[in-house]
Design a protein around this motif. Structure first.
Motif, PDB file in Angstrom:
ATOM      1  N   MET A   1       0.846  -1.198   0.000  1.00  0.00           N
ATOM      2  CA  MET A   1       0.000   0.000   0.000  1.00  0.00           C
ATOM      3  C   MET A   1       0.884   1.252   0.000  1.00  0.00           C
ATOM      4  SD  MET A   1      -3.072   0.921   2.665  1.00  0.00           S
ATOM      5  CE  MET A   1      -3.765  -0.705   2.821  1.00  0.00           C
ATOM      6  N   LYS A   2       0.707   2.111  -0.992  1.00  0.00           N
ATOM      7  CA  LYS A   2       1.581   3.281  -1.114  1.00  0.00           C
ATOM      8  C   LYS A   2       1.249   4.342  -0.048  1.00  0.00           C
ATOM      9  CE  LYS A   2       2.096   6.540  -4.707  1.00  0.00           C
ATOM     10  NZ  LYS A   2       2.174   6.700  -6.147  1.00  0.00           N
ATOM     11  N   THR A   3       2.266   4.963   0.499  1.00  0.00           N
ATOM     12  CA  THR A   3       2.060   6.040   1.479  1.00  0.00           C
ATOM     13  C   THR A   3       2.613   7.350   0.937  1.00  0.00           C
ATOM     14  OG1 THR A   3       2.197   4.530   3.348  1.00  0.00           O
ATOM     15  CG2 THR A   3       2.597   6.855   3.805  1.00  0.00           C
ATOM     16  N   THR A   4       1.750   8.369   0.955  1.00  0.00           N
ATOM     17  CA  THR A   4       2.162   9.707   0.539  1.00  0.00           C
ATOM     18  C   THR A   4       2.137  10.632   1.747  1.00  0.00           C
ATOM     19  OG1 THR A   4       1.109   9.327  -1.600  1.00  0.00           O
ATOM     20  CG2 THR A   4       1.720  11.605  -1.071  1.00  0.00           C
ATOM     21  N   ALA A   5       3.204  11.384   1.944  1.00  0.00           N
ATOM     22  CA  ALA A   5       3.231  12.397   3.003  1.00  0.00           C
ATOM     23  C   ALA A   5       2.913  13.757   2.388  1.00  0.00           C
ATOM     24  CB  ALA A   5       4.607  12.430   3.651  1.00  0.00           C
ATOM     25  N   ILE A   6       2.015  14.487   3.033  1.00  0.00           N
ATOM     26  CA  ILE A   6       1.766  15.888   2.646  1.00  0.00           C
ATOM     27  C   ILE A   6       2.416  16.743   3.727  1.00  0.00           C
ATOM     28  CG2 ILE A   6       0.011  17.668   2.302  1.00  0.00           C
ATOM     29  CD1 ILE A   6      -1.924  15.485   1.382  1.00  0.00           C
ATOM     30  N   VAL A   7       3.481  17.452   3.370  1.00  0.00           N
ATOM     31  CA  VAL A   7       4.174  18.298   4.338  1.00  0.00           C
ATOM     32  C   VAL A   7       3.758  19.746   4.090  1.00  0.00           C
ATOM     33  CG1 VAL A   7       6.413  19.061   5.228  1.00  0.00           C
ATOM     34  CG2 VAL A   7       6.092  16.671   4.532  1.00  0.00           C
ATOM     35  N   LEU A   8       3.132  20.327   5.107  1.00  0.00           N
ATOM     36  CA  LEU A   8       2.535  21.663   4.957  1.00  0.00           C
ATOM     37  C   LEU A   8       3.540  22.755   5.287  1.00  0.00           C
ATOM     38  CD1 LEU A   8      -0.835  20.957   6.786  1.00  0.00           C
ATOM     39  CD2 LEU A   8      -0.456  21.086   4.302  1.00  0.00           C
ATOM     40  N   ALA A   9       3.725  23.660   4.331  1.00  0.00           N
ATOM     41  CA  ALA A   9       4.646  24.777   4.549  1.00  0.00           C
ATOM     42  C   ALA A   9       4.099  26.032   3.875  1.00  0.00           C
ATOM     43  CB  ALA A   9       6.031  24.429   4.001  1.00  0.00           C
ATOM     44  N   ALA A  10       2.780  26.210   3.978  1.00  0.00           N
ATOM     45  CA  ALA A  10       2.156  27.352   3.294  1.00  0.00           C
ATOM     46  C   ALA A  10       1.640  28.398   4.268  1.00  0.00           C
ATOM     47  CB  ALA A  10       1.011  26.853   2.399  1.00  0.00           C
ATOM     48  N   GLY A  11       1.962  28.238   5.555  1.00  0.00           N
ATOM     49  CA  GLY A  11       1.458  29.186   6.549  1.00  0.00           C
ATOM     50  C   GLY A  11       2.245  30.488   6.542  1.00  0.00           C
ATOM     51  N   LYS A  12       1.625  31.509   7.115  1.00  0.00           N
ATOM     52  CA  LYS A  12       2.258  32.837   7.167  1.00  0.00           C
ATOM     53  C   LYS A  12       3.079  33.030   8.439  1.00  0.00           C
ATOM     54  CE  LYS A  12      -0.078  35.127   3.653  1.00  0.00           C
ATOM     55  NZ  LYS A  12       0.316  34.062   2.704  1.00  0.00           N
ATOM     56  N   GLY A  13       2.828  32.202   9.435  1.00  0.00           N
ATOM     57  CA  GLY A  13       3.589  32.328  10.683  1.00  0.00           C
ATOM     58  C   GLY A  13       3.334  33.633  11.403  1.00  0.00           C
ATOM     59  N   SER A  14       2.081  34.066  11.456  1.00  0.00           N
ATOM     60  CA  SER A  14       1.789  35.399  12.017  1.00  0.00           C
ATOM     61  C   SER A  14       2.157  35.499  13.498  1.00  0.00           C
ATOM     62  CB  SER A  14       0.328  35.765  11.793  1.00  0.00           C
ATOM     63  OG  SER A  14      -0.494  34.705  12.178  1.00  0.00           O
ATOM     64  N   ARG A  15       2.047  34.396  14.238  1.00  0.00           N
ATOM     65  CA  ARG A  15       2.378  34.465  15.672  1.00  0.00           C
ATOM     66  C   ARG A  15       3.876  34.487  15.941  1.00  0.00           C
ATOM     67  NH1 ARG A  15      -1.458  29.581  17.367  1.00  0.00           N
ATOM     68  NH2 ARG A  15      -1.029  29.052  15.184  1.00  0.00           N
ATOM     69  N   MET A  16       4.683  34.257  14.909  1.00  0.00           N
ATOM     70  CA  MET A  16       6.135  34.276  15.068  1.00  0.00           C
ATOM     71  C   MET A  16       6.692  35.691  14.975  1.00  0.00           C
ATOM     72  SD  MET A  16       8.813  32.592  15.655  1.00  0.00           S
ATOM     73  CE  MET A  16       8.311  30.901  15.527  1.00  0.00           C
ATOM     74  N   HIS A  17       5.937  36.586  14.306  1.00  0.00           N
ATOM     75  CA  HIS A  17       6.359  37.984  14.154  1.00  0.00           C
ATOM     76  C   HIS A  17       7.791  38.102  13.623  1.00  0.00           C
ATOM     77  CE1 HIS A  17       2.717  39.160  16.193  1.00  0.00           C
ATOM     78  NE2 HIS A  17       3.031  38.413  17.226  1.00  0.00           N
ATOM     79  N   SER A  18       8.108  37.339  12.583  1.00  0.00           N
ATOM     80  CA  SER A  18       9.460  37.462  12.018  1.00  0.00           C
ATOM     81  C   SER A  18       9.352  37.864  10.547  1.00  0.00           C
ATOM     82  CB  SER A  18      10.208  36.129  12.140  1.00  0.00           C
ATOM     83  OG  SER A  18       9.621  35.177  11.301  1.00  0.00           O
ATOM     84  N   ASN A  19      10.443  38.358   9.993  1.00  0.00           N
ATOM     85  CA  ASN A  19      10.438  38.757   8.582  1.00  0.00           C
ATOM     86  C   ASN A  19      10.354  37.544   7.679  1.00  0.00           C
ATOM     87  OD1 ASN A  19      10.831  41.333   9.476  1.00  0.00           O
ATOM     88  ND2 ASN A  19      13.080  41.182   9.338  1.00  0.00           N
ATOM     89  N   ILE A  20      11.018  36.502   8.103  1.00  0.00           N
ATOM     90  CA  ILE A  20      11.060  35.289   7.278  1.00  0.00           C
ATOM     91  C   ILE A  20      10.094  34.268   7.893  1.00  0.00           C
ATOM     92  CG2 ILE A  20      13.316  34.975   8.395  1.00  0.00           C
ATOM     93  CD1 ILE A  20      13.998  32.945   6.303  1.00  0.00           C
ATOM     94  N   GLN A  21       9.311  33.584   7.028  1.00  0.00           N
ATOM     95  CA  GLN A  21       8.345  32.613   7.551  1.00  0.00           C
ATOM     96  C   GLN A  21       9.068  31.535   8.349  1.00  0.00           C
ATOM     97  OE1 GLN A  21       7.575  33.049   3.541  1.00  0.00           O
ATOM     98  NE2 GLN A  21       5.732  31.823   3.727  1.00  0.00           N
TER      99      GLN A  21
END
Ligand code: CTP
Ligand code: MG
Length: 236
Positions: A1-21
């Protein structure tokens, strides 16, 4: 059975308050996103789909996938403005059924053993969430007043990966998109909730590690860097 990982990296990171996500901030000289991809590369997952912010696909390919020579990344796709939209964009790229592991790149301390455990659990039970028992006493607060203290023995912190048989998570997301109200969808903060609500399938909890923190606010970067420096297992 094939396994696919979806790795999410589309957030804005607003609570981090940094210039870079936060997914591109560095821990020991490597971007946060690198660590999750590396753990999935070394796991039993067959393929990885990375979900990035708008117009970040090229950057991600060059500075992460190609630079570190990751072999399992088959697609990089743009996400949406909400987490569930990003998950759905990833789900829509999966053609065959099998197992899907959804992981937040904001959790770079994920380890291969936990990933493999969650994949096995999803194969057996259909829906699996990785988590750890809470250490603190948790209060329900309404308008600054404590209204309840649920028994700690029943409380776990939900982490990622959250892993499902493809047809179950796809059905849940399709139903949510068809009948769900946007306001309600925003309250669905993880995939296990969505699968429970829209596919009527409770998830099985698999115990992960306390190392698998989510980088959310600035102090989490300091903690994550300290954990990256220690060998896996040392702090469990
Ligand atoms: N995420 C995503 N697409 C979104 C929102 C979130 O892919 N529209 C991802 C983030 O990149 C992160 C994970 O989902 O890896 C968990 O989300 P969270 O920790 O809330 O990250 P952000 O949404 O980026 O941060 P914030 O809520 O502080 O803005
Ligand atoms: Mg968020």
């Amino acid at each position: 059975m094939k396994t696919t990982a979806i790795v999410l990296a589309a957030g804005k990171g607003s609570r981090m308050h940094s210039n870079i996500q936060k997914q591109y901030m560095e821990l020991m000289g490597k971007p946060v996103l690198y660590y999750s991809i590396k753990a999935f590369e070394e796991s039993s997952a067959d393929e990885i789909i990375i979900v990035t912010g708008a117009n970040e696909e090229g950057f991600c390919k060059k500075h992460i996938v190609d630079k570190y020579n990751f072999k399992k990344v088959v697609k990089i796709v743009e996400g949406g403005s909400e987490r569930y939209e990003s998950v759905y964009n990833g789900l829509c790229l999966i053609e065959d059924s099998g197992i899907v592991a959804v992981h937040d790149s904001a959790r770079p301390l994920i380890d291969t053993e936990t990933i493999d455990k969650s994949i096995e659990c999803a194969k057996l039970h259909g829906a699996c969430v990785v988590g750890v028992p809470v250490k603190d006493t948790i209060k329900v607060v309404d308008n600054n007043t404590v209204t309840d203290t649920p028994p700690r023995s029943a409380l776990w912190t939900a982490q990622t990966p959250q892993t499902f048989r493809y047809e179950i998570i796809k059905k849940a997301y399709d139903r949510m998109n068809a009948i769900g109200k946007a306001q309600k969808n925003n309250a669905m903060t993880d995939d296990a909730m969505i699968v429970n609500e829209y596919a009527d399938m409770p998830a099985v909890m698999t115990e992960g590690t306390y190392r698998n923190i989510k980088i959310t606010t600035p102090e989490d970067i300091v903690i994550a860097e300290a954990l990256v420096q220690t060998q896996a297992g040392l702090c469990n």
